[in-house]
Write a protein that holds these residues in place. Structure first.
Motif, PDB file in Angstrom:
ATOM      1  N   ARG A 276     -35.087  38.358 -31.057  1.00 59.48           N
ATOM      2  CA  ARG A 276     -33.576  38.138 -30.859  1.00 59.48           C
ATOM      3  C   ARG A 276     -32.980  39.384 -30.098  1.00 59.48           C
ATOM      4  NH1 ARG A 276     -32.201  37.194 -37.047  1.00 59.48           N
ATOM      5  NH2 ARG A 276     -33.789  38.930 -37.080  1.00 59.48           N
ATOM      6  N   THR A 277     -33.291  40.844 -30.375  1.00 60.14           N
ATOM      7  CA  THR A 277     -33.062  41.930 -29.454  1.00 60.14           C
ATOM      8  C   THR A 277     -33.956  42.292 -28.497  1.00 60.14           C
ATOM      9  OG1 THR A 277     -34.183  43.088 -31.284  1.00 60.14           O
ATOM     10  CG2 THR A 277     -31.755  42.645 -31.868  1.00 60.14           C
ATOM     11  N   ARG A 278     -34.812  41.496 -27.913  1.00 66.73           N
ATOM     12  CA  ARG A 278     -35.975  41.868 -27.096  1.00 66.73           C
ATOM     13  C   ARG A 278     -35.117  42.469 -25.749  1.00 66.73           C
ATOM     14  NH1 ARG A 278     -39.791  37.881 -27.189  1.00 66.73           N
ATOM     15  NH2 ARG A 278     -40.814  39.287 -28.833  1.00 66.73           N
ATOM     16  N   ARG A 279     -34.077  41.761 -24.934  1.00 70.14           N
ATOM     17  CA  ARG A 279     -33.471  42.029 -23.961  1.00 70.14           C
ATOM     18  C   ARG A 279     -32.887  43.373 -24.137  1.00 70.14           C
ATOM     19  NH1 ARG A 279     -35.245  39.588 -19.221  1.00 70.14           N
ATOM     20  NH2 ARG A 279     -35.828  37.380 -20.043  1.00 70.14           N
ATOM     21  N   THR A 280     -32.188  43.674 -25.305  1.00 64.75           N
ATOM     22  CA  THR A 280     -31.537  45.034 -25.582  1.00 64.75           C
ATOM     23  C   THR A 280     -32.619  45.974 -25.552  1.00 64.75           C
ATOM     24  OG1 THR A 280     -29.937  43.822 -26.748  1.00 64.75           O
ATOM     25  CG2 THR A 280     -30.394  46.407 -27.157  1.00 64.75           C
ATOM     26  N   ARG A 281     -33.966  45.896 -26.237  1.00 62.79           N
ATOM     27  CA  ARG A 281     -35.052  46.927 -26.229  1.00 62.79           C
ATOM     28  C   ARG A 281     -35.201  47.090 -24.670  1.00 62.79           C
ATOM     29  NH1 ARG A 281     -36.446  44.317 -30.684  1.00 62.79           N
ATOM     30  NH2 ARG A 281     -37.870  43.059 -29.662  1.00 62.79           N
ATOM     31  N   VAL A 282     -35.581  46.048 -23.973  1.00 58.17           N
ATOM     32  CA  VAL A 282     -36.097  46.237 -22.684  1.00 58.17           C
ATOM     33  C   VAL A 282     -35.006  47.124 -21.625  1.00 58.17           C
ATOM     34  CG1 VAL A 282     -36.613  45.126 -20.540  1.00 58.17           C
ATOM     35  CG2 VAL A 282     -37.689  44.313 -22.767  1.00 58.17           C
ATOM     36  N   ALA A 283     -33.876  46.544 -21.870  1.00 57.45           N
ATOM     37  CA  ALA A 283     -32.730  47.292 -20.898  1.00 57.45           C
ATOM     38  C   ALA A 283     -32.594  48.703 -21.431  1.00 57.45           C
ATOM     39  CB  ALA A 283     -31.194  46.611 -21.137  1.00 57.45           C
ATOM     40  N   ALA A 284     -32.661  49.274 -22.676  1.00 60.63           N
ATOM     41  CA  ALA A 284     -32.719  50.568 -22.980  1.00 60.63           C
ATOM     42  C   ALA A 284     -33.997  51.133 -22.803  1.00 60.63           C
ATOM     43  CB  ALA A 284     -32.460  50.588 -24.623  1.00 60.63           C
ATOM     44  N   ALA A 285     -34.981  50.723 -22.553  1.00 64.20           N
ATOM     45  CA  ALA A 285     -36.269  51.581 -22.257  1.00 64.20           C
ATOM     46  C   ALA A 285     -36.042  51.794 -20.801  1.00 64.20           C
ATOM     47  CB  ALA A 285     -37.538  50.575 -22.457  1.00 64.20           C
ATOM     48  N   LEU A 286     -35.695  50.761 -19.782  1.00 68.19           N
ATOM     49  CA  LEU A 286     -35.546  50.797 -18.542  1.00 68.19           C
ATOM     50  C   LEU A 286     -34.553  52.093 -18.166  1.00 68.19           C
ATOM     51  CD1 LEU A 286     -35.523  47.089 -17.345  1.00 68.19           C
ATOM     52  CD2 LEU A 286     -37.285  48.884 -16.720  1.00 68.19           C
ATOM     53  N   ASP A 287     -33.565  51.977 -19.068  1.00 68.14           N
ATOM     54  CA  ASP A 287     -32.461  53.183 -18.498  1.00 68.14           C
ATOM     55  C   ASP A 287     -32.896  54.476 -19.067  1.00 68.14           C
ATOM     56  OD1 ASP A 287     -29.491  53.923 -18.236  1.00 68.14           O
ATOM     57  OD2 ASP A 287     -29.861  54.733 -20.378  1.00 68.14           O
ATOM     58  N   ARG A 288     -33.903  54.534 -20.065  1.00 68.12           N
ATOM     59  CA  ARG A 288     -34.208  55.919 -20.568  1.00 68.12           C
ATOM     60  C   ARG A 288     -35.166  56.620 -19.604  1.00 68.12           C
ATOM     61  NH1 ARG A 288     -36.056  56.606 -26.812  1.00 68.12           N
ATOM     62  NH2 ARG A 288     -35.001  58.792 -26.711  1.00 68.12           N
ATOM     63  N   VAL A 289     -36.149  55.693 -18.848  1.00 68.92           N
ATOM     64  CA  VAL A 289     -36.862  56.179 -17.705  1.00 68.92           C
ATOM     65  C   VAL A 289     -36.221  56.221 -16.421  1.00 68.92           C
ATOM     66  CG1 VAL A 289     -38.660  55.628 -18.905  1.00 68.92           C
ATOM     67  CG2 VAL A 289     -38.131  54.057 -17.446  1.00 68.92           C
TER      68      VAL A 289
END
Length: 339
Positions: free
Chosen positions: A141-154
């Protein structure tokens, strides 16, 4: 982290050491996040890749695993992560024996080893979605949020929709690091994480590593770049030809090594001549500096000799020893990164 089975490189000889069966069901709490004892890997044909490694990585450290290419760093990491079994000796990660406890330990570990394995026909974002979906502990349910945060972090948000096959080597490294950061990790294992990055990208990754460490993540960073280790790591170990040479706090590794004498002067040619006459070794001349290994004698006498010879001395000091100085002192050889 893909496991590649290669029958031609199976271990020979010794039987892998076993750990007691009475282990808790969750990773143990220990002062060391990684601990190995006599860890050894010998491949078929007799090649000794790792030779009796006793390694201790303190919790909360940024630990640099340093050595020339071919010194056994990646083989060690693959054993720590359970990708290959040791020939003999033992390894514990987060207090648990590896590779036997891989299923318990690895959900707490993020890793980037030997470059990321990517689906070239998928976008960077969709690659991360696949990685996250393969994690049984990840909430869909929170997959897209995690992916967006990881992309932003790098720093890959702008390139998230581009196919991975169109990524540069540096962008692929960033995407692999993002995959390792999809979940909070107690340990982050990075094998040459700045490979392919430009200077700005290298600075950004170093900043990210420091940020992760400040959040409580232990970072185990393998590199052949001495400068990289010196800038970002709190502790380090030096490997060469499969053997551990030294380990400890970075500030202590070079403390027993005398630094280089540095003379700043417009008269570099004359300064070099005088320094050699005064017993200074390994004299190196650059645009306005002459450096060398100081002799075991009063340095003020060397300065006097320079001035007496008419050298215009604008700076005279013994610089702090670097990790490279320590490596040369410990091994008696240069740091050959093509080894």
């Amino acid at each position: 982290m893909p496991y590649e089975h290669d029958e031609s490189r199976e271990p020979m000889g010794d039987t892998p050491a076993t750990e007691p069966e009475s282990e808790p069901d969750s990773p143990g709490v220990d002062d060391s996040v990684i601990h190995t004892r006599a860890l050894t890997k010998r491949y078929r044909g007799g090649q000794l890749a790792v030779d009796g490694l006793d390694l201790t990585v303190p919790a909360g450290s940024v630990f640099g695993f340093l050595g020339p290419n071919g010194s056994g760093k990646t083989t060690t990491i693959r054993m720590l992560m359970g990708l290959i079994e040791p020939t003999s000796g033992s390894a514990r990660v987060l207090g648990r024996p590896m590779p036997r406890s891989a299923r318990t330990v690895l959900p707490h570990v993020g890793a980037l080893i030997e470059g990321p394995a990517l689906y070239g026909f998928l976008s960077g974002r969709d690659n991360l979605v696949r990685y996250d979906a393969a994690d049984p502990t990840a909430d869909p349910r929170t997959r897209r949020t995690r992916v967006a945060a990881a992309l932003d972090r790098v720093g890959l948000t702008a390139a998230a929709g581009k196919k991975a096959k169109a990524y540069s080597l540096g962008m692929k490294q960033r995407l692999g690091l993002a995959a390792a950061l999809l979940q909070p990790r107690r340990l982050l294992v990075l094998d040459e994480p700045t490979n392919g990055l430009d200077p700005q990208g290298m600075r950004e990754i170093r900043s990210l590593i420091r940020e992760l460490a400040s959040d409580g993540t232990t970072v185990f960073l393998s590199s052949h770049l001495l400068d990289e280790i010196e800038q970002v790591c709190t502790h380090a170990a030096v490997m060469t030809q499969g053997r551990l040479i030294t380990q400890g706090p970075v500030a202590d590794l070079a403390s027993g090594v005398r630094g280089r004498l540095a003379v700043t002067t417009p008269d570099t040619g004359e300064a070099a001549r005088v320094l050699k006459e005064q017993g200074v070794g390994d004299v190196v001349v650059t645009e306005d500096r002459v450096t060398g290994e100081p002799p075991d004698r009063e340095l003020a006498d060397i300065n006097t000799a320079l001035v007496t010879a008419g050298v215009r001395v604008r700076g005279f000091a013994v610089e702090r020893a670097t990790l490279e100085d320590a490596f040369v002192a410990l091994t008696g050889e240069g740091f050959d990164v093509a080894g």
